[in-house]
Write a protein that holds these residues in place. Structure first.
Motif, PDB file in Angstrom:
ATOM      1  N   ASN A 210       0.864  -1.174   0.000  1.00  0.00           N
ATOM      2  CA  ASN A 210       0.000   0.000   0.000  1.00  0.00           C
ATOM      3  C   ASN A 210       0.906   1.232   0.000  1.00  0.00           C
ATOM      4  O   ASN A 210       1.662   1.446   0.958  1.00  0.00           O
ATOM      5  N   ALA A 211       0.860   2.009  -1.075  1.00  0.00           N
ATOM      6  CA  ALA A 211       1.824   3.091  -1.264  1.00  0.00           C
ATOM      7  C   ALA A 211       1.823   4.086  -0.107  1.00  0.00           C
ATOM      8  O   ALA A 211       2.893   4.504   0.366  1.00  0.00           O
ATOM      9  N   VAL A 212       0.648   4.481   0.367  1.00  0.00           N
ATOM     10  CA  VAL A 212       0.579   5.486   1.426  1.00  0.00           C
ATOM     11  C   VAL A 212       0.964   4.886   2.773  1.00  0.00           C
ATOM     12  O   VAL A 212       1.840   5.397   3.480  1.00  0.00           O
ATOM     13  N   ARG A 213       0.337   3.796   3.138  1.00  0.00           N
ATOM     14  CA  ARG A 213       0.616   3.171   4.439  1.00  0.00           C
ATOM     15  C   ARG A 213       2.084   2.765   4.556  1.00  0.00           C
ATOM     16  O   ARG A 213       2.763   3.075   5.535  1.00  0.00           O
ATOM     17  N   ASP A 214       2.586   2.074   3.542  1.00  0.00           N
ATOM     18  CA  ASP A 214       3.953   1.593   3.617  1.00  0.00           C
ATOM     19  C   ASP A 214       4.956   2.719   3.412  1.00  0.00           C
ATOM     20  O   ASP A 214       6.083   2.647   3.925  1.00  0.00           O
ATOM     21  N   GLY A 215       4.559   3.770   2.687  1.00  0.00           N
ATOM     22  CA  GLY A 215       5.422   4.933   2.566  1.00  0.00           C
ATOM     23  C   GLY A 215       5.669   5.598   3.913  1.00  0.00           C
ATOM     24  O   GLY A 215       6.795   6.006   4.226  1.00  0.00           O
ATOM     25  N   TRP A 216       4.622   5.683   4.733  1.00  0.00           N
ATOM     26  CA  TRP A 216       4.781   6.243   6.069  1.00  0.00           C
ATOM     27  C   TRP A 216       5.676   5.368   6.933  1.00  0.00           C
ATOM     28  O   TRP A 216       6.477   5.864   7.731  1.00  0.00           O
ATOM     29  N   ARG A 217       5.547   4.048   6.772  1.00  0.00           N
ATOM     30  CA  ARG A 217       6.406   3.142   7.535  1.00  0.00           C
ATOM     31  C   ARG A 217       7.868   3.332   7.143  1.00  0.00           C
ATOM     32  O   ARG A 217       8.767   3.297   7.995  1.00  0.00           O
ATOM     33  N   VAL A 218       8.113   3.528   5.858  1.00  0.00           N
ATOM     34  CA  VAL A 218       9.473   3.773   5.394  1.00  0.00           C
ATOM     35  C   VAL A 218      10.011   5.075   5.971  1.00  0.00           C
ATOM     36  O   VAL A 218      11.143   5.139   6.461  1.00  0.00           O
ATOM     37  N   LEU A 219       9.196   6.138   5.932  1.00  0.00           N
ATOM     38  CA  LEU A 219       9.639   7.429   6.463  1.00  0.00           C
ATOM     39  C   LEU A 219       9.952   7.331   7.952  1.00  0.00           C
ATOM     40  O   LEU A 219      10.966   7.862   8.423  1.00  0.00           O
ATOM     41  N   ARG A 220       9.106   6.644   8.705  1.00  0.00           N
ATOM     42  CA  ARG A 220       9.372   6.480  10.136  1.00  0.00           C
ATOM     43  C   ARG A 220      10.672   5.722  10.362  1.00  0.00           C
ATOM     44  O   ARG A 220      11.434   6.031  11.293  1.00  0.00           O
ATOM     45  N   THR A 221      10.939   4.750   9.513  1.00  0.00           N
ATOM     46  CA  THR A 221      12.189   3.993   9.636  1.00  0.00           C
ATOM     47  C   THR A 221      13.388   4.888   9.377  1.00  0.00           C
ATOM     48  O   THR A 221      14.391   4.845  10.109  1.00  0.00           O
ATOM     49  N   ILE A 222      13.308   5.722   8.341  1.00  0.00           N
ATOM     50  CA  ILE A 222      14.402   6.647   8.025  1.00  0.00           C
ATOM     51  C   ILE A 222      14.689   7.567   9.206  1.00  0.00           C
ATOM     52  O   ILE A 222      15.853   7.765   9.607  1.00  0.00           O
ATOM     53  N   LEU A 223      13.631   8.143   9.774  1.00  0.00           N
ATOM     54  CA  LEU A 223      13.799   9.089  10.878  1.00  0.00           C
ATOM     55  C   LEU A 223      14.278   8.388  12.143  1.00  0.00           C
ATOM     56  O   LEU A 223      15.127   8.916  12.872  1.00  0.00           O
ATOM     57  N   ARG A 224      13.751   7.206  12.416  1.00  0.00           N
ATOM     58  CA  ARG A 224      14.168   6.455  13.605  1.00  0.00           C
ATOM     59  C   ARG A 224      15.647   6.085  13.531  1.00  0.00           C
ATOM     60  O   ARG A 224      16.385   6.224  14.506  1.00  0.00           O
ATOM     61  N   GLU A 225      16.085   5.642  12.358  1.00  0.00           N
ATOM     62  CA  GLU A 225      17.485   5.272  12.210  1.00  0.00           C
ATOM     63  C   GLU A 225      18.391   6.494  12.324  1.00  0.00           C
ATOM     64  O   GLU A 225      19.506   6.393  12.849  1.00  0.00           O
ATOM     65  N   HIS A 226      17.905   7.634  11.872  1.00  0.00           N
ATOM     66  CA  HIS A 226      18.687   8.869  12.006  1.00  0.00           C
ATOM     67  C   HIS A 226      18.814   9.250  13.475  1.00  0.00           C
ATOM     68  O   HIS A 226      19.906   9.618  13.943  1.00  0.00           O
ATOM     69  N   ARG A 227      17.721   9.143  14.222  1.00  0.00           N
ATOM     70  CA  ARG A 227      17.771   9.463  15.661  1.00  0.00           C
ATOM     71  C   ARG A 227      18.678   8.498  16.399  1.00  0.00           C
ATOM     72  O   ARG A 227      19.438   8.891  17.285  1.00  0.00           O
ATOM     73  N   SER A 228      18.602   7.232  16.034  1.00  0.00           N
ATOM     74  CA  SER A 228      19.404   6.234  16.751  1.00  0.00           C
ATOM     75  C   SER A 228      20.890   6.403  16.477  1.00  0.00           C
ATOM     76  O   SER A 228      21.736   5.973  17.268  1.00  0.00           O
ATOM     77  N   ALA A 229      21.227   7.040  15.348  1.00  0.00           N
ATOM     78  CA  ALA A 229      22.634   7.278  15.037  1.00  0.00           C
ATOM     79  C   ALA A 229      23.224   8.357  15.927  1.00  0.00           C
ATOM     80  O   ALA A 229      24.442   8.475  16.054  1.00  0.00           O
ATOM     81  N   GLY A 230      22.356   9.160  16.552  1.00  0.00           N
ATOM     82  CA  GLY A 230      22.801  10.195  17.462  1.00  0.00           C
ATOM     83  C   GLY A 230      23.654  11.233  16.779  1.00  0.00           C
ATOM     84  O   GLY A 230      23.399  11.657  15.660  1.00  0.00           O
ATOM     85  N   SER A 231      24.690  11.613  17.421  1.00  0.00           N
ATOM     86  CA  SER A 231      25.561  12.674  16.901  1.00  0.00           C
ATOM     87  C   SER A 231      26.783  12.122  16.187  1.00  0.00           C
ATOM     88  O   SER A 231      27.751  12.845  15.958  1.00  0.00           O
ATOM     89  N   SER A 232      26.753  10.827  15.844  1.00  0.00           N
ATOM     90  CA  SER A 232      27.905  10.258  15.158  1.00  0.00           C
ATOM     91  C   SER A 232      28.072  10.898  13.787  1.00  0.00           C
ATOM     92  O   SER A 232      27.122  11.425  13.204  1.00  0.00           O
ATOM     93  N   ALA A 233      29.270  10.867  13.278  1.00  0.00           N
ATOM     94  CA  ALA A 233      29.548  11.489  11.985  1.00  0.00           C
ATOM     95  C   ALA A 233      28.770  10.794  10.887  1.00  0.00           C
ATOM     96  O   ALA A 233      28.564   9.579  10.929  1.00  0.00           O
TER      97      ALA A 233
END
Length: 241
Positions: A210-233
Protein backbone atom coordinates in the motif's frame (compact mmCIF):
# COMPACT_ATOMS: atom_id res chain seq x y z
CA UNK A 1 29.57 -18.82 -19.57
CA UNK A 2 30.90 -21.81 -17.61
CA UNK A 3 28.64 -23.88 -15.39
CA UNK A 4 30.36 -22.31 -12.36
CA UNK A 5 31.05 -18.68 -13.23
CA UNK A 6 31.99 -17.70 -9.66
CA UNK A 7 34.24 -19.35 -7.04
CA UNK A 8 31.66 -18.73 -4.31
CA UNK A 9 28.36 -20.28 -3.26
CA UNK A 10 25.11 -18.37 -3.80
CA UNK A 11 21.82 -18.65 -1.92
CA UNK A 12 18.62 -17.10 -3.28
CA UNK A 13 15.89 -16.20 -0.78
CA UNK A 14 12.33 -15.92 -2.09
CA UNK A 15 9.59 -14.74 0.32
CA UNK A 16 6.17 -15.89 -0.89
CA UNK A 17 2.55 -15.65 0.17
CA UNK A 18 0.06 -17.25 -2.23
CA UNK A 19 2.32 -16.98 -5.28
CA UNK A 20 1.76 -20.46 -6.76
CA UNK A 21 0.75 -19.06 -10.16
CA UNK A 22 3.90 -16.93 -10.42
CA UNK A 23 6.53 -19.42 -9.30
CA UNK A 24 6.89 -21.28 -12.63
CA UNK A 25 8.04 -18.04 -14.26
CA UNK A 26 10.18 -16.94 -11.31
CA UNK A 27 12.04 -20.21 -10.98
CA UNK A 28 12.55 -20.46 -14.75
CA UNK A 29 14.63 -17.26 -14.64
CA UNK A 30 17.03 -18.53 -11.95
CA UNK A 31 20.49 -19.41 -13.30
CA UNK A 32 21.47 -23.08 -13.05
CA UNK A 33 24.69 -22.34 -11.16
CA UNK A 34 23.11 -21.02 -7.96
CA UNK A 35 23.65 -23.37 -5.04
CA UNK A 36 20.53 -22.97 -2.96
CA UNK A 37 16.99 -21.63 -3.23
CA UNK A 38 15.11 -20.93 -0.01
CA UNK A 39 11.39 -20.31 -0.25
CA UNK A 40 10.04 -18.53 2.83
CA UNK A 41 6.35 -19.36 2.91
CA UNK A 42 3.98 -17.04 4.75
CA UNK A 43 1.46 -19.85 5.38
CA UNK A 44 0.08 -19.79 1.84
CA UNK A 45 -3.30 -21.38 1.10
CA UNK A 46 -2.95 -21.79 -2.68
CA UNK A 47 -0.44 -24.62 -2.84
CA UNK A 48 2.61 -22.38 -3.13
CA UNK A 49 4.89 -24.84 -1.34
CA UNK A 50 3.73 -27.86 -3.34
CA UNK A 51 4.19 -26.01 -6.62
CA UNK A 52 7.63 -24.78 -5.59
CA UNK A 53 8.81 -28.26 -4.63
CA UNK A 54 7.52 -29.74 -7.86
CA UNK A 55 9.41 -27.12 -9.86
CA UNK A 56 12.70 -27.28 -8.01
CA UNK A 57 13.93 -30.52 -6.42
CA UNK A 58 16.22 -29.72 -3.51
CA UNK A 59 14.33 -26.57 -2.65
CA UNK A 60 14.55 -25.56 1.01
CA UNK A 61 11.32 -24.32 2.57
CA UNK A 62 11.15 -22.12 5.65
CA UNK A 63 7.70 -21.59 7.16
CA UNK A 64 7.39 -18.02 8.38
CA UNK A 65 6.73 -17.65 12.10
CA UNK A 66 5.26 -14.14 11.96
CA UNK A 67 3.86 -11.95 9.19
CA UNK A 68 5.35 -9.45 6.75
CA UNK A 69 8.13 -9.29 4.20
CA UNK A 70 10.72 -8.09 6.69
CA UNK A 71 10.20 -11.08 8.94
CA UNK A 72 10.19 -13.44 5.93
CA UNK A 73 13.54 -12.13 4.71
CA UNK A 74 15.11 -12.26 8.17
CA UNK A 75 14.12 -15.91 8.55
CA UNK A 76 15.26 -16.78 5.05
CA UNK A 77 18.61 -15.05 5.52
CA UNK A 78 19.17 -16.89 8.80
CA UNK A 79 18.62 -20.21 7.03
CA UNK A 80 20.91 -19.47 4.06
CA UNK A 81 24.23 -21.30 3.83
CA UNK A 82 25.80 -19.58 0.79
CA UNK A 83 28.69 -17.13 0.79
CA UNK A 84 26.40 -14.67 -1.01
CA UNK A 85 22.71 -14.10 -0.36
CA UNK A 86 20.40 -12.75 -3.07
CA UNK A 87 16.84 -11.62 -2.34
CA UNK A 88 14.21 -11.65 -5.07
CA UNK A 89 10.41 -11.39 -5.15
CA UNK A 90 8.01 -14.22 -5.93
CA UNK A 91 5.60 -12.19 -8.05
CA UNK A 92 7.69 -12.13 -11.23
CA UNK A 93 8.77 -8.51 -10.86
CA UNK A 94 12.46 -9.29 -10.34
CA UNK A 95 14.34 -11.08 -13.10
CA UNK A 96 16.54 -13.95 -11.97
CA UNK A 97 18.73 -13.50 -15.04
CA UNK A 98 20.08 -10.34 -13.36
CA UNK A 99 21.57 -12.35 -10.48
CA UNK A 100 24.78 -12.63 -12.50
CA UNK A 101 25.24 -8.83 -12.41
CA UNK A 102 24.60 -8.67 -8.65
CA UNK A 103 27.06 -11.44 -7.85
CA UNK A 104 29.62 -9.90 -10.21
CA UNK A 105 29.42 -6.62 -8.27
CA UNK A 106 30.13 -8.46 -5.03
CA UNK A 107 32.95 -10.58 -6.39
CA UNK A 108 34.55 -7.43 -7.82
CA UNK A 109 34.73 -5.82 -4.39
CA UNK A 110 31.34 -4.62 -3.17
CA UNK A 111 29.93 -5.72 0.18
CA UNK A 112 26.32 -4.96 -0.73
CA UNK A 113 24.86 -4.88 -4.25
CA UNK A 114 21.73 -2.77 -4.45
CA UNK A 115 19.30 -2.91 -7.35
CA UNK A 116 18.25 0.40 -8.88
CA UNK A 117 15.48 1.03 -11.35
CA UNK A 118 16.76 4.58 -11.90
CA UNK A 119 20.36 3.74 -12.71
CA UNK A 120 21.30 3.83 -16.42
CA UNK A 121 20.12 0.54 -17.87
CA UNK A 122 17.44 0.06 -15.22
CA UNK A 123 13.72 0.71 -15.42
CA UNK A 124 10.26 -0.38 -14.35
CA UNK A 125 7.06 -1.58 -15.96
CA UNK A 126 5.23 -1.29 -12.66
CA UNK A 127 6.04 2.02 -10.93
CA UNK A 128 3.03 4.32 -10.87
CA UNK A 129 3.65 8.08 -10.86
CA UNK A 130 2.64 8.24 -7.18
CA UNK A 131 4.97 5.44 -6.14
CA UNK A 132 7.82 6.86 -8.19
CA UNK A 133 7.37 10.32 -6.68
CA UNK A 134 7.22 8.89 -3.17
CA UNK A 135 10.27 6.72 -3.72
CA UNK A 136 12.30 9.63 -5.07
CA UNK A 137 11.28 11.81 -2.12
CA UNK A 138 12.17 9.11 0.42
CA UNK A 139 15.48 8.49 -1.35
CA UNK A 140 16.31 12.20 -1.15
CA UNK A 141 15.50 12.31 2.58
CA UNK A 142 17.65 9.26 3.21
CA UNK A 143 20.58 10.68 1.28
CA UNK A 144 20.35 13.97 3.16
CA UNK A 145 20.08 12.43 6.62
CA UNK A 146 22.37 9.45 6.23
CA UNK A 147 25.05 10.73 3.85
CA UNK A 148 24.28 8.16 1.17
CA UNK A 149 24.09 8.59 -2.60
CA UNK A 150 21.33 6.16 -3.49
CA UNK A 151 19.17 6.53 -6.58
CA UNK A 152 16.46 4.02 -5.61
CA UNK A 153 15.61 3.42 -1.95
CA UNK A 154 12.52 1.21 -2.02
CA UNK A 155 13.40 -1.73 -4.22
CA UNK A 156 13.54 -5.35 -3.15
CA UNK A 157 16.30 -6.72 -5.37
CA UNK A 158 19.54 -6.81 -3.41
CA UNK A 159 22.48 -9.11 -2.72
CA UNK A 160 25.21 -9.16 -0.10
CA UNK A 161 27.97 -11.24 1.39
CA UNK A 162 26.49 -13.45 4.11
CA UNK A 163 29.27 -12.41 6.49
CA UNK A 164 27.67 -8.96 6.70
CA UNK A 165 24.25 -10.20 7.81
CA UNK A 166 24.80 -9.21 11.44
CA UNK A 167 25.58 -5.63 10.37
CA UNK A 168 22.10 -5.34 8.84
CA UNK A 169 20.42 -6.36 12.10
CA UNK A 170 16.97 -6.85 10.59
CA UNK A 171 14.33 -6.14 13.23
CA UNK A 172 11.29 -5.03 11.22
CA UNK A 173 8.42 -7.04 9.78
CA UNK A 174 7.08 -4.97 6.89
CA UNK A 175 7.94 -3.58 3.46
CA UNK A 176 10.27 -1.05 5.08
CA UNK A 177 12.85 -3.83 5.30
CA UNK A 178 14.64 -2.72 2.10
CA UNK A 179 15.06 0.79 3.49
CA UNK A 180 16.37 -0.56 6.79
CA UNK A 181 18.90 -2.75 4.99
CA UNK A 182 20.13 0.13 2.84
CA UNK A 183 20.56 2.49 5.77
CA UNK A 184 22.26 -0.02 8.04
CA UNK A 185 24.58 -1.22 5.29
CA UNK A 186 25.72 2.38 4.86
CA UNK A 187 26.04 3.01 8.58
CA UNK A 188 28.19 -0.10 8.88
CA UNK A 189 30.57 1.35 6.32
CA UNK A 190 29.95 -1.38 3.76
CA UNK A 191 31.03 -0.81 0.18
CA UNK A 192 27.75 -0.46 -1.71
CA UNK A 193 27.37 -0.72 -5.46
CA UNK A 194 24.14 0.02 -7.28
CA UNK A 195 23.24 -2.47 -10.01
CA UNK A 196 20.85 -1.41 -12.82
CA UNK A 197 17.72 -3.54 -12.68
CA UNK A 198 14.51 -3.64 -14.69
CA UNK A 199 11.37 -4.27 -12.65
CA UNK A 200 8.59 -6.21 -14.38
CA UNK A 201 4.90 -6.01 -13.60
CA UNK A 202 3.43 -8.61 -11.26
CA UNK A 203 2.25 -11.54 -13.38
CA UNK A 204 -0.69 -12.86 -11.35
CA UNK A 205 -2.47 -11.70 -8.23
CA UNK A 206 -2.55 -8.42 -6.34
CA UNK A 207 0.30 -6.86 -4.40
CA UNK A 208 0.06 -6.46 -0.64
CA UNK A 209 1.93 -3.15 -0.91
CA UNK A 210 0.00 0.00 0.00
CA UNK A 211 1.82 3.09 -1.26
CA UNK A 212 0.58 5.49 1.43
CA UNK A 213 0.62 3.17 4.44
CA UNK A 214 3.95 1.59 3.62
CA UNK A 215 5.42 4.93 2.57
CA UNK A 216 4.78 6.24 6.07
CA UNK A 217 6.41 3.14 7.54
CA UNK A 218 9.47 3.77 5.39
CA UNK A 219 9.64 7.43 6.46
CA UNK A 220 9.37 6.48 10.14
CA UNK A 221 12.19 3.99 9.64
CA UNK A 222 14.40 6.65 8.03
CA UNK A 223 13.80 9.09 10.88
CA UNK A 224 14.17 6.46 13.60
CA UNK A 225 17.49 5.27 12.21
CA UNK A 226 18.69 8.87 12.01
CA UNK A 227 17.77 9.46 15.66
CA UNK A 228 19.40 6.23 16.75
CA UNK A 229 22.63 7.28 15.04
CA UNK A 230 22.80 10.19 17.46
CA UNK A 231 25.56 12.67 16.90
CA UNK A 232 27.90 10.26 15.16
CA UNK A 233 29.55 11.49 11.99
CA UNK A 234 27.55 10.92 8.81
CA UNK A 235 28.50 7.93 6.70
CA UNK A 236 29.58 8.22 3.12
CA UNK A 237 28.85 4.84 1.65
CA UNK A 238 30.33 4.05 -1.71
CA UNK A 239 27.51 3.75 -4.23
CA UNK A 240 28.68 3.35 -7.80
CA UNK A 241 26.71 2.69 -10.96
Amino acid sequence: MSSRPFPVSVSVVVPALNEAANLPHVFATLPPWIDEVILVDGNSTDGTVAVARSLRPGLRVVTQTRRGKGNALAEGFAAATGDIIVMIDADGSTDGHEIFAFVTALVEGADFAKGSRYAPGGGSDDLSPLRSLGNRALTLVTNQLHGTRYTDLCYGYNAFWARHLDALGLDCDGFEVETLMNIRAARAGLVIREVPSHERSRIHGVSNLNAVRDGWRVLRTILREHRSAGSSAPVHATATI
